[in-house]
Design a protein around this motif. Structure first.
Motif, PDB file in Angstrom:
ATOM      1  N   TRP B  69       0.947  -1.138  -0.037  1.00 62.71           N
ATOM      2  CA  TRP B  69      -0.024  -0.074  -0.070  1.00 62.71           C
ATOM      3  C   TRP B  69       0.961   1.403  -0.035  1.00 62.71           C
ATOM      4  O   TRP B  69       0.584   2.280   0.482  1.00 62.71           O
ATOM      5  N   LYS B  78      -1.563  -0.516  -6.761  1.00 61.60           N
ATOM      6  CA  LYS B  78      -1.698  -1.137  -5.380  1.00 61.60           C
ATOM      7  C   LYS B  78      -2.646  -2.431  -5.646  1.00 61.60           C
ATOM      8  O   LYS B  78      -2.293  -3.334  -4.866  1.00 61.60           O
ATOM      9  N   PHE B  82      -1.641  -6.207  -4.107  1.00 58.60           N
ATOM     10  CA  PHE B  82      -2.438  -6.892  -3.180  1.00 58.60           C
ATOM     11  C   PHE B  82      -2.966  -8.163  -3.718  1.00 58.60           C
ATOM     12  O   PHE B  82      -2.737  -9.155  -2.863  1.00 58.60           O
ATOM     13  N   GLN B 123      -6.179  -4.551   6.081  1.00 59.60           N
ATOM     14  CA  GLN B 123      -6.016  -4.844   4.675  1.00 59.60           C
ATOM     15  C   GLN B 123      -7.307  -4.498   4.018  1.00 59.60           C
ATOM     16  O   GLN B 123      -7.186  -3.855   2.704  1.00 59.60           O
ATOM     17  N   HIS B 126      -7.644  -0.623   3.457  1.00 64.10           N
ATOM     18  CA  HIS B 126      -6.827  -0.386   2.279  1.00 64.10           C
ATOM     19  C   HIS B 126      -7.353  -0.730   1.106  1.00 64.10           C
ATOM     20  O   HIS B 126      -7.435   0.394  -0.102  1.00 64.10           O
ATOM     21  N   LEU B 127      -7.951  -1.958   1.056  1.00 63.58           N
ATOM     22  CA  LEU B 127      -8.427  -2.292  -0.433  1.00 63.58           C
ATOM     23  C   LEU B 127      -9.530  -1.482  -0.634  1.00 63.58           C
ATOM     24  O   LEU B 127      -9.664  -1.156  -2.090  1.00 63.58           O
ATOM     25  N   VAL B 130      -8.651   1.747  -2.183  1.00 63.11           N
ATOM     26  CA  VAL B 130      -8.084   1.577  -3.657  1.00 63.11           C
ATOM     27  C   VAL B 130      -9.273   1.538  -4.647  1.00 63.11           C
ATOM     28  O   VAL B 130      -9.426   2.072  -5.557  1.00 63.11           O
TER      29      VAL B 130
END
Lengths: 195, 195
Positions: B69, B78, B82, B123, B126-127, B130
């Motif tokens: 990230w 990104k 991932f 996680q 963050h995902l 994005v």
DNA sequence: GTCTATATGGCGATAGAC
DNA sequence: GTCTATCGCCATATAGAC
């Protein structure tokens, strides 16, 4: 003599929830209100009972997909029905879903082969045909796998996703899942479809 | 006193392969070449040992995603990293993958909450960020779930997919999986991307 | 921290009466 | 086809010596 069927039905529920090692013959006997000796009259041992229970659980679902692949539907409509039907089955028959997940974890290669042939192969072949019609991809097998994987794991992860940020109750409704999955399959993550 | 750590490490492997009920304290003690009494010196009971083993397995993977990230990467890059990292971790650390699958099946709501907070939440957030940058969808949570579900279940179903028509060995390579999943996410099933 | 020995109970499976 | 009773074994867990 539907004792036997009653035992199998009960065994499916217990095994799917607690696994092979987690269910004792005593537990099962108590659940069907019999002695263990009576259960052993119908099945030669615990392993055989487990295998019969597995077949029993899977056979029930064999023809749930019959209405999906009718010849006079468009490929797109067939795919829509398949995704919807799969989501429906996995949501409704929790025992079936858990049994399948458990087999994916615990089965040896022989049982995996059985699972592939008896449960998946027919639907998988139909699905590959539809994908060939809808797409120019050379990865038909892989794409079919993605369709099944998406639906299965979304439902499998529901109990977890409840505790992750942004969760909403509607995310667990069959129609919502089917619609969103189809949108993803047709348009990717951008989701420029019906929104 | 790294007996304890050695026991945990071994327990992770055994539990992930055979589940809680499938591993006896005798099995475990024999595997680490100790008496059961010695194992009980380090853990108050089997349940406590299992929970510590679970935390141990998950903690190892906590920082595998650190490089994913980084602020100066594009959203697309990104996402690519991932997916690739997730596929890599699940393929490489089989014990971790199986342990996670097993928890998804067996955990009660309390343990599910723990799994969400300790393993997934960071996680997942963050995902979602994005995805918000890449897509106009209003279903950010659901889309993020789809990304994870796709990768997890494709790898989980490998042992089965081997026995389904059209399978090829390259379908099990990490890079292939990551590439195909990314293509599906960006372009849908049509896969008009790099082909 | 590790051992041997053991308490206590549940397990898969069977014998034999009804 | 179902029962009660039981065999032999393995399970979790603990006591107490070293």
């Amino acid at each position: 003599m539907d004792s036997k069927e009653y035992i199998l039905q009960t065994a499916v529920t217990l095994f799917s929830r607690q696994g092979f090692e987690g269910v004792s013959m005593r537990d099962l006997a108590k659940s069907v209100d019999m002695s263990t000796a009576a259960v052993y009259h119908h099945f030669s041992n615990k392993q055989a009972l487990y295998l019969e229970a597995m077949n029993f659980a899977f056979a029930k679902q064999a023809r749930a997909f019959d209405a999906v692949w009718q010849a006079d539907l468009s490929a797109h409509e067939k795919l829509r029905r398949f995704v919807s039907c799969l989501a429906q089955v996995l949501t409704t028959d929790v025992d079936f879903r858990r049994f399948m997940q458990r087999e994916l974890l615990d089965a040896d290669d022989e049982r995996m082969q059985l699972l592939a042939k008896e449960v998946f192969q027919e639907q998988f072949s139909h699905l590959m045909t539809v994908i060939e019609q809808l797409s120019e991809t050379q990865q038909v097998h892989f794409s079919a796998l993605c369709v099944i994987a998406l639906v299965c794991d979304i439902i499998q992860m529901q109990a977890l996703s409840r505790h992750l940020p942004g969760w909403q109750a509607e995310h667990e409704q069959v129609d919502f899942i089917a619609e969103q999955v189809l949108d993803l399959l047709m348009n990717g993550i951008k989701g420029d479809g019906n929104k």
